[in-house]
Design a protein around this motif. Structure first.
Motif, mmCIF file in Angstrom:
data_model
loop_
_atom_site.group_PDB
_atom_site.id
_atom_site.type_symbol
_atom_site.label_atom_id
_atom_site.label_comp_id
_atom_site.label_asym_id
_atom_site.label_seq_id
_atom_site.Cartn_x
_atom_site.Cartn_y
_atom_site.Cartn_z
ATOM 1 N N MET A 1 0.830 -1.210 0.000
ATOM 2 C CA MET A 1 0.000 0.000 0.000
ATOM 3 C C MET A 1 0.864 1.259 0.000
ATOM 4 N N SER A 2 1.896 1.279 0.848
ATOM 5 C CA SER A 2 2.678 2.520 0.910
ATOM 6 C C SER A 2 3.510 2.703 -0.354
ATOM 7 N N CYS A 3 3.928 1.611 -0.973
ATOM 8 C CA CYS A 3 4.639 1.747 -2.256
ATOM 9 C C CYS A 3 3.699 2.268 -3.337
ATOM 10 N N LEU A 4 2.445 1.814 -3.325
ATOM 11 C CA LEU A 4 1.487 2.296 -4.336
ATOM 12 C C LEU A 4 1.259 3.799 -4.172
ATOM 13 N N THR A 5 1.180 4.254 -2.937
ATOM 14 C CA THR A 5 1.016 5.686 -2.675
ATOM 15 C C THR A 5 2.258 6.453 -3.134
ATOM 16 N N ALA A 6 3.420 5.922 -2.767
ATOM 17 C CA ALA A 6 4.674 6.582 -3.148
ATOM 18 C C ALA A 6 4.817 6.624 -4.668
ATOM 19 N N MET A 7 4.394 5.550 -5.302
ATOM 20 C CA MET A 7 4.498 5.452 -6.758
ATOM 21 C C MET A 7 3.697 6.577 -7.423
ATOM 22 N N ASP A 8 2.502 6.844 -6.919
ATOM 23 C CA ASP A 8 1.698 7.919 -7.500
ATOM 24 C C ASP A 8 2.283 9.290 -7.186
ATOM 25 N N ALA A 9 2.837 9.411 -5.984
ATOM 26 C CA ALA A 9 3.431 10.707 -5.614
ATOM 27 C C ALA A 9 4.741 10.941 -6.367
ATOM 28 N N GLY A 10 5.315 9.875 -6.906
ATOM 29 C CA GLY A 10 6.636 9.991 -7.537
ATOM 30 C C GLY A 10 6.597 10.078 -9.044
ATOM 31 N N ASP A 11 5.461 10.469 -9.608
ATOM 32 C CA ASP A 11 5.327 10.510 -11.061
ATOM 33 C C ASP A 11 6.366 11.404 -11.745
ATOM 34 N N ALA A 12 6.832 12.420 -11.012
ATOM 35 C CA ALA A 12 7.790 13.355 -11.613
ATOM 36 C C ALA A 12 9.089 12.660 -12.023
ATOM 37 N N LEU A 13 9.349 11.475 -11.447
ATOM 38 C CA LEU A 13 10.587 10.768 -11.803
ATOM 39 C C LEU A 13 10.436 9.959 -13.103
ATOM 40 N N THR A 14 9.197 9.837 -13.609
ATOM 41 C CA THR A 14 8.932 9.011 -14.804
ATOM 42 C C THR A 14 9.594 7.638 -14.684
ATOM 43 N N ALA A 15 9.581 7.105 -13.486
ATOM 44 C CA ALA A 15 10.204 5.788 -13.285
ATOM 45 C C ALA A 15 9.288 4.681 -13.794
ATOM 46 N N TYR A 16 7.984 4.789 -13.481
ATOM 47 C CA TYR A 16 7.040 3.769 -13.947
ATOM 48 C C TYR A 16 6.450 4.178 -15.288
ATOM 49 N N VAL A 17 6.359 3.223 -16.203
ATOM 50 C CA VAL A 17 5.716 3.500 -17.484
ATOM 51 C C VAL A 17 4.363 2.801 -17.594
ATOM 52 N N HIS A 18 4.146 1.763 -16.776
ATOM 53 C CA HIS A 18 2.824 1.142 -16.638
ATOM 54 C C HIS A 18 2.678 0.771 -15.186
ATOM 55 N N LYS A 19 1.587 1.200 -14.572
ATOM 56 C CA LYS A 19 1.358 0.825 -13.182
ATOM 57 C C LYS A 19 0.343 -0.316 -13.152
ATOM 58 N N THR A 20 0.529 -1.237 -12.245
ATOM 59 C CA THR A 20 -0.382 -2.382 -12.165
ATOM 60 C C THR A 20 -0.908 -2.543 -10.737
ATOM 61 N N PRO A 21 -1.600 -1.497 -10.221
ATOM 62 C CA PRO A 21 -2.027 -1.535 -8.822
ATOM 63 C C PRO A 21 -2.978 -2.685 -8.501
ATOM 64 N N GLU A 22 -3.847 -3.014 -9.468
ATOM 65 C CA GLU A 22 -4.803 -4.098 -9.152
ATOM 66 C C GLU A 22 -4.095 -5.434 -8.995
ATOM 67 N N MET A 23 -3.197 -5.666 -9.917
ATOM 68 C CA MET A 23 -2.411 -6.900 -9.830
ATOM 69 C C MET A 23 -1.602 -6.922 -8.529
ATOM 70 N N ALA A 24 -1.050 -5.750 -8.177
ATOM 71 C CA ALA A 24 -0.246 -5.664 -6.948
ATOM 72 C C ALA A 24 -1.085 -6.039 -5.724
ATOM 73 N N LEU A 25 -2.302 -5.496 -5.672
ATOM 74 C CA LEU A 25 -3.138 -5.778 -4.493
ATOM 75 C C LEU A 25 -3.525 -7.259 -4.424
ATOM 76 N N GLU A 26 -3.808 -7.805 -5.600
ATOM 77 C CA GLU A 26 -4.165 -9.224 -5.633
ATOM 78 C C GLU A 26 -2.981 -10.093 -5.179
ATOM 79 N N GLN A 27 -1.800 -9.776 -5.707
ATOM 80 C CA GLN A 27 -0.615 -10.547 -5.299
ATOM 81 C C GLN A 27 -0.314 -10.340 -3.813
ATOM 82 N N ALA A 28 -0.529 -9.101 -3.335
ATOM 83 C CA ALA A 28 -0.231 -8.809 -1.926
ATOM 84 C C ALA A 28 -1.174 -9.587 -1.006
ATOM 85 N N ARG A 29 -2.435 -9.697 -1.427
ATOM 86 C CA ARG A 29 -3.387 -10.465 -0.609
ATOM 87 C C ARG A 29 -2.970 -11.932 -0.535
#
Ligand code: GLN
Length: 454
Positions: free
Chosen positions: A2-30
């Motif tokens: 969860m905190s990485c997903l939040t950080a990922m959205d706050a960190g858009d200025a770095l253009t580090a992610y080119v595709h985000k997969t939050p749904e997959m992340a939550l499913e895998q995390a569960r």
């Protein structure tokens, strides 16, 4: 997660992610949570990762940061990502990189460059390349760790520029299956992490024999973490005199000396070694890598994958190839294809490609002789300079960018493992990294030396 997903959205200025997969992340995390509760989960279970866009991830865009693969969603999972996911790791998204992993600044990406989270005043710096998004995401706390790939330094140079740890394993340690190929005889995947211990843990999950990659080694994967004892008493560390190249910045020279002192203080013996063919490594690499790339990239023809150009009335198959490839590949990739095709052409094969192969054998022998003489690891800078500014190297001369790889390409040519580890800051407060080169298949011992430098 969860905190990485939040950080990922706050960190858009770095253009580090080119595709985000939050749904997959939550499913895998569960699912990971359930395994952790059940009490027998692997070390990677529940760890949120960023995945370099070069890895094919099933059903998720995998474009190698190229327009020619626009919209490509593989129907299969790379061996590395399936091993990581099998151990319970979580994917946050796909990470920026140089197009087809060609570059040292992340500026050849079709998404635009990733940005280094370290900066000097307002000057935006490159995170390095080609695994620039991976390094920026790890250093910027937009994930816990990331996958990278390294054909000629693409794990180690960005790790050094962003103050993180990155290891390129021995060629054959990690399966290349499902990783979009750049130069197949040089490509290796590896972890990019915040610490040496994390690198040891993640490498163990990524490594191992894979019948789907004929160059993957059928060897057991040791517990690399168990090798981190910090005890390097009696080990011999070679300092190769040929790596003291012109243009080496004084601050890099200083940390190189400091690194040697740290290893000596821990009980290692520092010795002078010679790797006489070092100066031919860069030219040999920039013949071999484009040669293999030109062949690997022939498959992007507008038929089998991704993008196809709009065709005019009289256009036939030749026009379809030409237009598709002219539109789909960026300038650096086109340059490599042209160089590669040239050095492989009948009239020039012996003068360039064959000669480069001979040089490659000599470079490998240099290392073999050093290790045969009892050297356990070789210490060098990771890069000749700290991170440079975005846009600064885009001069008319691409060779300037290639020079950044002077310390890293040698061990890809020799197939050896190498790790970049952060060792201090320069006067501007930017991270500086050293590289340790190890014996084949002894990544544990190599990481143990890096552990002392950390
Ligand atoms: N900078 C080097 C190149 O452009 C290395 C890239 C890599 O390791 N993938 O070829």
């Amino acid at each position: 997660t969860m905190s990485c997903l939040t950080a990922m959205d706050a960190g858009d200025a770095l253009t580090a992610y080119v595709h985000k997969t939050p749904e997959m992340a939550l499913e895998q995390a569960r699912a990971a949570d359930a395994r952790l509760k059940a009490g027998d989960a692997p070390d990677m279970c529940g760890i949120p990762l960023g995945i370099k866009d070069l890895f094919c991830t099933k059903g998720v865009e995998s474009q190698a940061a190229s327009n020619i693969l626009r919209g490509f969603k593989p129907e299969y999972e790379s061996t590395v990502t399936s091993k990581l996911f099998g151990d319970g790791a979580v994917m946050l998204g796909k990470l920026n990189m140089d197009e087809f992993a060609m570059g040292s600044s992340n500026e050849s990406s079709c998404y635009g460059p990733a940005v280094n989270p370290w900066r000097v005043d307002d000057r935006e710096l490159t995170p390095g390349g080609s695994s620039g998004g991976s390094a920026a995401a790890v250093a910027g706390d937009l994930c816990i760790a990331a996958t990278g790939t390294d054909t000629g330094g693409s794990i180690r140079q960005p790790a050094a520029f962003c103050g993180i740890v990155g290891i390129k394993p021995t060629y054959g340690r990690v399966s290349r299956w499902g990783i979009i190929a750049y130069a197949s005889s040089l490509d290796q995947a590896g972890p990019m992490t915040k610490s040496v211990r994390d690198a040891a843990i993640m490498l163990r999950s990524m490594a191992g024999h894979d019948p789907k990659d004929s160059t993957s080694a059928d060897l057991p994967v040791p517990d690399f973490e168990a090798a981190l004892t910090g005890d390097i008493r009696g080990k011999k560390i070679g300092i190769p005199r040929e790596y003291r190249v012109p243009g080496l910045r004084p601050e890099i020279d200083r940390i190189w000396t400091r690194g040697a002192e740290m290893l000596r203080d821990a009980g290692a013996e520092i010795i002078d070694v010679s790797l006489p063919h070092t100066k031919y490594a860069l030219p040999a690499y920039y013949v071999i890598a484009p040669a293999e790339a030109s062949s690997n990239l022939a498959r992007y023809d507008g038929v089998r994958y991704g993008h196809r150009a709009k065709l005019g009335a009289g256009d036939g198959i030749t026009e379809m190839y030409e237009k598709t490839r002219a539109e789909g590949f960026g300038a650096e990739v086109q340059r490599r294809i042209m160089i590669g095709t040239y050095v492989l052409s009948a009239g020039f094969y012996d003068a360039y490609y064959n000669r480069a192969r001979k040089v490659r054998a000599l470079i490998k022998r240099d290392f073999e002789q050093a290790f045969a003489a009892g050297v356990d690891a070789i210490l060098t800078p990771a890069t000749p300079t700290p991170a440079f500014g975005l846009g600064e190297m885009q001069s008319a001369d691409p060779v300037e960018m290639y020079l950044n790889d002077v310390f890293t390409v040698t061990l890809n040519l020799a197939g050896l493992p190498g790790v970049a580890v952060p060792v201090g800051l320069d006067a501007d407060g930017l991270p500086l990294g050293l590289q340790l080169i190890g014996r084949p298949w002894e990544e544990g011992d190599l990481l143990n030396h890096a552990y002392v430098l950390e």
